[in-house]
Scaffold this motif. Structure first.
Motif, PDB file in Angstrom:
ATOM      1  N   TYR A   1      17.154 -50.578   8.696  1.00 15.83           N
ATOM      2  CA  TYR A   1      17.073 -49.109   8.191  1.00 15.83           C
ATOM      3  C   TYR A   1      18.117 -48.209   8.808  1.00 15.83           C
ATOM      4  N   ASP A   2      19.230 -48.772   9.294  1.00 14.25           N
ATOM      5  CA  ASP A   2      20.071 -47.751   9.924  1.00 14.25           C
ATOM      6  C   ASP A   2      21.252 -47.392   9.016  1.00 14.25           C
ATOM      7  N   GLY A   3      21.188 -47.710   7.709  1.00  8.03           N
ATOM      8  CA  GLY A   3      22.165 -47.454   6.704  1.00  8.03           C
ATOM      9  C   GLY A   3      23.218 -48.612   6.403  1.00  8.03           C
ATOM     10  N   SER A   4      23.158 -49.537   7.429  1.00  6.40           N
ATOM     11  CA  SER A   4      24.000 -50.748   7.130  1.00  6.40           C
ATOM     12  C   SER A   4      23.727 -51.599   6.116  1.00  6.40           C
ATOM     13  N   GLN A   5      22.458 -51.455   5.576  1.00  9.08           N
ATOM     14  CA  GLN A   5      21.873 -52.428   4.585  1.00  9.08           C
ATOM     15  C   GLN A   5      22.788 -52.614   3.389  1.00  9.08           C
ATOM     16  N   PHE A   6      23.757 -51.369   3.164  1.00  6.81           N
ATOM     17  CA  PHE A   6      24.712 -51.485   2.026  1.00  6.81           C
ATOM     18  C   PHE A   6      25.916 -52.020   2.491  1.00  6.81           C
TER      19      PHE A   6
ATOM     20  N   ASN B   1       8.246 -41.529   2.462  1.00  7.95           N
ATOM     21  CA  ASN B   1       8.764 -42.165   3.433  1.00  7.95           C
ATOM     22  C   ASN B   1      10.412 -42.287   3.398  1.00  7.95           C
ATOM     23  N   PRO B   2      11.250 -41.425   4.074  1.00  3.85           N
ATOM     24  CA  PRO B   2      12.589 -41.525   3.969  1.00  3.85           C
ATOM     25  C   PRO B   2      13.170 -43.127   4.257  1.00  3.85           C
ATOM     26  N   MET B   3      12.402 -43.765   5.028  1.00  2.00           N
ATOM     27  CA  MET B   3      12.879 -44.938   5.192  1.00  2.00           C
ATOM     28  C   MET B   3      12.951 -45.996   4.211  1.00  2.00           C
TER      29      MET B   3
END
Ligand SMILES: NC(=O)c1ccc[n+]([C@@H]2O[C@H](COP(=O)([O-])OP(=O)(O)OC[C@H]3O[C@@H](n4cnc5c(N)ncnc54)[C@H](O)[C@@H]3O)[C@@H](O)[C@H]2O)c1
Length: 696
Positions: free
Chosen positions: A586-591, A448-450
């Motif tokens: 899960y849009d990448g902004s978690q970092f 799962n890439p997510m």
């Protein structure tokens, strides 16, 4: 006075010369004649108090890694001595050097005050404004022996969650707070009080930053080094922000998590089994939460002192040291649908392996060892005794690291066997999956890439979609009178507000409303108060504002004393942490950490009494940015204006970000908020058709 005399320090050995004795006794005589208020007002005493003997009956922080070079050690000593008049340097230098060599840090034990440490009623604090007195109360609560994990090292929880780096900082901060007016702001750099600066009535009285590093200097060893130098600290979440309310906060959060966890697997809590580890500062709440939820809880703990503490406090029902006995007791409890919590006196890896061998079916599994701090006492590897580990982590850190990693691999292997049989395992925000994956354990999700890991974090599956995305989070308050009757009254007020709101709440948030009404009704009976008269519940922006408004009204009518409002940093908007609070983004902004930074800035100009922003709470140094606030309400119109403005922003900021990340629940919540308040205009996401993207 009696208390003070009983607690007189015993004679001290290495540096006892006559000068020290004379000045120490002069100081002692003076202290005995001083009131509590005067002791706070004096700050760092002009005459040194006598040295303190190391009290081994108290839970102490483990010795920290010897990480500084000879020149860096000199720098650490220079840094420590700058708090003191030069006339004391020859006395303090050998003592601080000894502390640095023995404990890896300079705590300045000698400066620890003689008075008892606990949250007194606000009227007992010296000061020129109520806000500053309330902050003194909150600081003392974080250092209360009944509350703090390592009180002499100024650590509140999580092994390294510090309020201050040393006792000089504590004394100086309390002095500043006792002097400040409503036209000043105290600036705190990682425990160090930079000083009082002119500001204005609506500005925060205190601005706290903890562990803010240049990003490239934010690795675990950077904390070891710069903390040993005395220039930064690990503030955890509510330790360095003076907002800890004892284990109640985590009991509530864990109860909510367990209830929703059992709902997720469609299993009744009665007759269900929850297996986990840790009976420390936060983790110690798990068995109590298990009891409130109604399941069977097994919690392994390697530190006998921690087990004894939780058992004596009634937070865990039984202690078992034998694995066979544990296995049969658990089977019997499940069969009879008992609500019981059991501490296993030993390593959690042994429990996972034993239950696999004996076919004990585990419904929910987790872990709450302190893996945010894996190499310095946060995680104890299987196969070594507690004492052997403590020795090895200092004498041979590399070998210890290897043992930790071996143990994590073994633990994950055993967990994998259970999950293959149906166990629902979740990461409890302690960086278990992160560290296990770094150790090479089979925990990565390759399909799962997510999702990075094969198991969800409790936020991905439970807390995120069910609570945070709707704006529900750990709102809390403290009754500054210290009167339990005030707390009882506020409980009743909060319950009435929630019951009224529930009548018109949409179906999406009915479950949260019900859980929290039930919680507040049982709160008095569950005797959750340790330390200050505090309460927590999960509420959304509307709930928080309505409850706070009702409190402010009750204060203005003289029904209750002043109240401090606050929350855990672990909330909707306060924390950016890709493996915990924002792990369901899960849009990448978690970092990224824009949300937490925006939040603290926004809180500070909307009326917070104090604000804080930290690097490193919960999951580790460099892994998270988290912030929070404290707000004193006094029944005034100003307080009403501030609470409305700040609480609204403090929740809706996070919902807007969660909505932009395309979380459906948050889109629902922010649209609802915009409908109620036309001044709120949030950019909404457009959802892209998966087929269109996949055709690319
Ligand atoms: N999910 C959340 O809401 C949440 C909240 C608070 C804390 N946490 C995280 O949970 C972790 C624990 O927090 P804490 O305050 O209880 O820390 P703590 O250090 O006080 O307690 C952890 C306990 O685990 C024990 N332990 C370590 N390795 C063990 C092993 N292999 N087997 C059995 N026992 C072992 C330790 O002896 C210690 O008592 C931290 O990483 C913290 O950041 C998560």
């Amino acid at each position: 006075m009696k208390n003070l005399i009983k607690r007189l320090p015993r004679p001290y050995s290495p540096h006892n010369d006559n000068t020290i004795k004379l000045s120490a006794f002069a100081h002692l005589r003076e202290t005995l004649n001083m009131s509590f208020k005067e002791q706070i007002q004096q700050g760092i005493p002009t005459e040194l108090p006598s040295p303190k003997q190391y009290d081994s009956s108290i839970n102490h922080a483990p010795k920290r890694k010897d990480i500084l070079s000879v020149e860096e050690k000199k720098l650490a000593l220079r840094n420590a001595l700058r708090y003191f008049d030069v006339k004391h340097h020859t006395t303090l230098l050998p003592e601080f050097k000894n502390e640095l060599e023995t404990y890896g840090r300079i705590y300045m034990y000698r400066l620890r005050p003689e008075y008892e440490m606990y949250a007194r009623p606000i009227s007992e604090y010296p000061g020129k404004c109520e806000q500053a007195k309330a902050i003194q109360l909150m600081i003392q609560n974080n250092l209360d022996y009944a509350v703090a994990q390592h009180p002499h090292e100024l650590i509140t929880y999580g092994g390294n969650g510090a309020v201050f780096q040393n006792w000089a900082q504590y004394l100086l901060t309390m002095k500043y707070l006792s002097q400040m007016t409503e036209e000043q702001t105290l600036v705190m750099y990682s425990g160090h009080p930079q000083g009082l600066f002119p500001s204005h009535k609506d500005a925060p009285r205190v601005v706290v930053t903890n562990g803010m590093m240049i990003p490239n200097y934010s690795k675990q060893d950077d904390w070891e080094k710069f903390n040993a130098l005395g220039v930064t600290q690990y503030g955890q979440m509510t330790a360095g922000s003076y907002m800890y309310i004892g284990p109640q906060g985590i009991v509530h959060g864990t109860t909510i998590t367990l209830l929703n966890g059992f709902r997720k697997i469609n299993k009744a809590t009665k007759g269900g089994l929850f297996v986990t580890s840790g009976l420390g500062g936060m983790s110690g709440a798990q068995p109590k939460a298990g009891n409130i939820a109604g399941c069977v809880t097994v919690c392994a703990e390697v530190n006998k002192k921690a087990t004894e503490t939780r058992h004596s406090q009634g937070w865990v029902d039984e202690v078992i040291s034998d694995l066979d006995e544990l296995s049969s007791r658990v089977k019997e409890a499940i069969a009879n649908k008992k609500t019981v919590s059991i501490a296993y006196d030993g390593n959690v890896v042994d429990v996972w392996e034993k239950f696999d061998k004996d076919n004990v079916y585990i419904d929910l599994g987790s872990d709450q060892t302190s893996l945010h701090n894996p190499w310095a006492g946060g995680y104890y590897p299987v196969g070594l005794t507690y004492e052997e580990s403590n020795e090895m982590m200092v004498s041979n850190p590399e070998a210890f690291k290897a043992e930790v990693q071996k143990s994590l691999v073994r633990q994950a292997e055993a967990i994998n066997k259970h999950t293959a049989k149906g166990t629902y395992f979740f990461d409890y925000g302690n960086a278990f999956l992160l560290e296990a994956s770094r150790a090479g354990a089979d925990v990565l999700d390759t399909k799962n890439p997510m999702r990075e890991f094969r198991y969800p974090s409790y936020v991905q599956d439970i807390m995120g979609p069910m609570c945070f995305d709707y704006g529900f989070g750990p709102f809390r308050w403290v009754c500054t009178s210290g009167n339990p009757e005030d707390l009882q009254k506020t409980d009743k007020i909060a319950c009435e507000v929630l019951e009224e709101m529930k009548k018109t709440s949409p179906p999406e948030i009915q479950q949260q409303m019900t859980d929290n009404i039930q919680w507040i009704k049982g709160a008095q009976e569950n005797k959750l108060v340790v330390g200050s008269q505090a309460r927590i519940l999960y509420a959304d922006a509307e709930g928080r504002m309505k409850i706070a408004t009702a409190f402010n009204d009750a204060i203005s009518k003289g029904k209750i004393g002043l109240v401090v409002l606050g929350r855990d940093h672990h909330d909707v908007s306060g924390t950016d942490s890709p493996y915990r609070e924002t792990s369901n983004i899960y849009d990448g902004s978690q970092f990224t950490a824009d949300m937490a930074i925006q939040n603290v800035i926004g809180d500070s100009f909307r009326g917070a009494t104090w604000v804080s922003i930290h690097n490193g709470g919960g999951v580790g140094w460099g892994e998270v940015i988290n912030g929070g606030f404290g707000m004193v309400i006094d029944g005034s119109k100003d307080a009403q204006r501030r609470l409305e403005s700040m609480l609204y922003w403090d929740v809706n900021n996070g919902i807007s970000r969660r909505s932009w990340a395309r979380n459906n629940e948050a889109v629902f919540a922010i649209k609802r908020a915009m409908k109620k308040n036309p001044m709120l205009q949030v950019t909404l996401p457009n959802f892209v058709d998966d087929e269109l993207i996949n055709k690319m």
